[in-house]
Design a protein around this motif. Structure first.
Motif, PDB file in Angstrom:
ATOM      1  N   LYS A  50       0.824  -1.176   0.005  1.00 32.65           N
ATOM      2  CA  LYS A  50       0.102   0.015  -0.059  1.00 32.65           C
ATOM      3  C   LYS A  50       0.956   1.296  -0.036  1.00 32.65           C
ATOM      4  CE  LYS A  50      -3.718   1.094   2.551  1.00 32.65           C
ATOM      5  NZ  LYS A  50      -4.747   1.081   2.012  1.00 32.65           N
ATOM      6  N   ARG A  52       2.067   2.362   2.726  1.00 32.75           N
ATOM      7  CA  ARG A  52       1.344   3.089   3.692  1.00 32.75           C
ATOM      8  C   ARG A  52       2.358   3.191   4.764  1.00 32.75           C
ATOM      9  NH1 ARG A  52      -4.401   1.822   5.795  1.00 32.75           N
ATOM     10  NH2 ARG A  52      -4.313   1.994   8.342  1.00 32.75           N
ATOM     11  N   SER A 137      -8.018  -1.076   3.675  1.00 29.37           N
ATOM     12  CA  SER A 137      -8.656  -0.938   2.283  1.00 29.37           C
ATOM     13  C   SER A 137      -7.485  -1.162   1.213  1.00 29.37           C
ATOM     14  CB  SER A 137      -9.263   0.602   2.087  1.00 29.37           C
ATOM     15  OG  SER A 137      -8.403   1.478   2.330  1.00 29.37           O
ATOM     16  N   ASN A 139      -6.140  -0.192  -1.468  1.00 30.05           N
ATOM     17  CA  ASN A 139      -5.910   0.753  -2.400  1.00 30.05           C
ATOM     18  C   ASN A 139      -4.333   1.208  -1.988  1.00 30.05           C
ATOM     19  OD1 ASN A 139      -7.905   1.881  -0.352  1.00 30.05           O
ATOM     20  ND2 ASN A 139      -6.342   3.393  -0.669  1.00 30.05           N
ATOM     21  N   SER A 145     -10.707   4.305  -1.957  1.00 26.57           N
ATOM     22  CA  SER A 145     -10.932   2.610  -1.557  1.00 26.57           C
ATOM     23  C   SER A 145     -11.809   2.125  -2.713  1.00 26.57           C
ATOM     24  CB  SER A 145     -11.709   2.685  -0.435  1.00 26.57           C
ATOM     25  OG  SER A 145     -11.211   3.160   0.815  1.00 26.57           O
TER      26      SER A 145
HETATM   27 MG    MG Z   1      -8.132   3.090   3.584  1.00 23.50          MG
END
Ligand code: MG
Ligand code: TXA
Length: 315
Positions: A50, A52, A137, A139, A145
């Motif tokens: 991700k 992230r 999510s 994405n 999302s």
């Molecule tokens: Mg999210």
């Protein structure tokens, strides 16, 4: 009703998860990017895929409320009541964690976010896996999302071992998140389960975190946002827009409007509006629109949740 995935597909997904791989799965809200929540190396892969930041904790998905006690230090009475009323469903509850969840999944926090999703394929997967799935999510960080298996494949492609297809998500925006560790439960992110549903069930008033709060990553700017510049307007603002501006832009609105480069007519009810909102954001980007005007829905229990996502998309 969405159908289940074939048994051999399910077994393949479970084998991948047991092997520490990442599998995308459908839920009723949005698609999730799943990995064994008790396996640090598996959870790290989610953050990599991700892109992230590792200080943004993940939600742990379980097959049923009975499993909660395996993951928390304490399952408070109020949380039990909400679980009974709204699980499986679009409600995520934050509780004090125990040692089972990987530190990476909770980003080093003393708490863990837990949800039992209401999608037959997610429940089928969780039951067969017989554990907890950390699942943000599916994405790239900060983007819209996914609400279909194709959205996931477009965003993450070959980076995930497998994408389970469970059709289009029925809710369409992320779950309500409520912190059950504070003296008075506090809603951190509005979603499919509303404040009044929660208050009616608990018989008490709950708090709702202010916009400035940054306790859930979805609270930060640029979240839920398409590449196009999103501008929130009211119906009455339409008259002030120049013809040139309109023809160069898109509009997402619960009324019929003319003069724009492209228009998506949405339902007036927030619940129906939210079902297609993220797919429409993606279409706006496919059309390479630089600017998209958005008029929010006008009614319905999910109004706060939709306005929240639209406000963040326009931040
Ligand atoms: Mg999210
Ligand atoms: O509907 C949903 O909730 C979807 C589906 C896949 O279940 N998941 C989802 O995950 O939206 P994600 O990671 O995109 O958003 C989860 C939010 C993040 O903003 C995260 O910071 C917050 O939950 N969160 C997770 N654990 C937390 C914790 N222990 N304390 C505070 N916030 C937490």
């Amino acid at each position: 009703m969405d159908s289940l995935v074939p048994q051999d597909t399910l077994e393949e997904a479970v084998a991948l998860l047991k092997d520490g791989q990442v599998v995308a799965f459908p839920t009723e809200t949005v698609y999730g990017l799943g990995a064994d929540a008790s396996n640090s190396d598996a959870v790290k892969k989610i953050y990599d895929i991700k892109s992230r930041p590792t200080n943004h904790p993940l939600i742990v998905h379980l097959a049923n409320a009975e499993q909660v006690r395996l993951w928390v230090r304490d399952f408070p009475d109020n949380a039990r009541k909400l679980a009974e009323a709204f699980w499986p469903g679009p409600l995520t509850m934050i509780m004090y964690k125990n040692g089972r969840v990987a530190d990476e999944a909770v980003a080093g926090s003393t708490t863990v976010a837990i949800r039992v999703p209401n999608h037959p394929v997610a429940l089928q997967l969780l039951e067969e896996f017989d554990g907890g799935l950390a699942g943000p999510s599916a994405n790239k960080f900060g983007q819209v999302s996914p609400t279909s298996a194709n959205h996931v494949k477009t965003d993450l492609g070959n980076n995930v071992a497998m994408v389970l297809d469970g059709g289009k998500c029925s809710v369409g925006i992320e779950s309500t998140i409520i912190d059950m560790t504070s003296e008075v439960p506090e809603i951190l992110r509005p979603g499919g389960i509303t404040r009044s549903q929660i208050e009616d069930t608990l018989g008490i008033e709950v708090n709702v975190s202010s916009e400035i709060s940054n306790r859930a990553s979805g609270m930060t700017k640029s979240h839920y946002s398409p590449k196009a510049n999103v501008i929130l307007i009211e119906v009455t603002d339409l008259d002030d827009l120049e013809e040139k501006t309109k023809s160069a832009s898109g509009i997402i609105a619960p009324i019929s409007v003319e003069g724009f480069g492209f228009a998506w007519q949405m339902p007036q009810d927030a619940e129906a509006y939210s079902k297609s909102l993220y797919a429409v954001f993606r279409e706006a980007d496919e059309r390479r629109l630089k600017t998209v005007y958005v008029i929010p829905p006008s009614e319905g229990e999910m109004l706060p949740a939709v306005v929240d996502r639209l406000t963040k998309a326009s931040a």
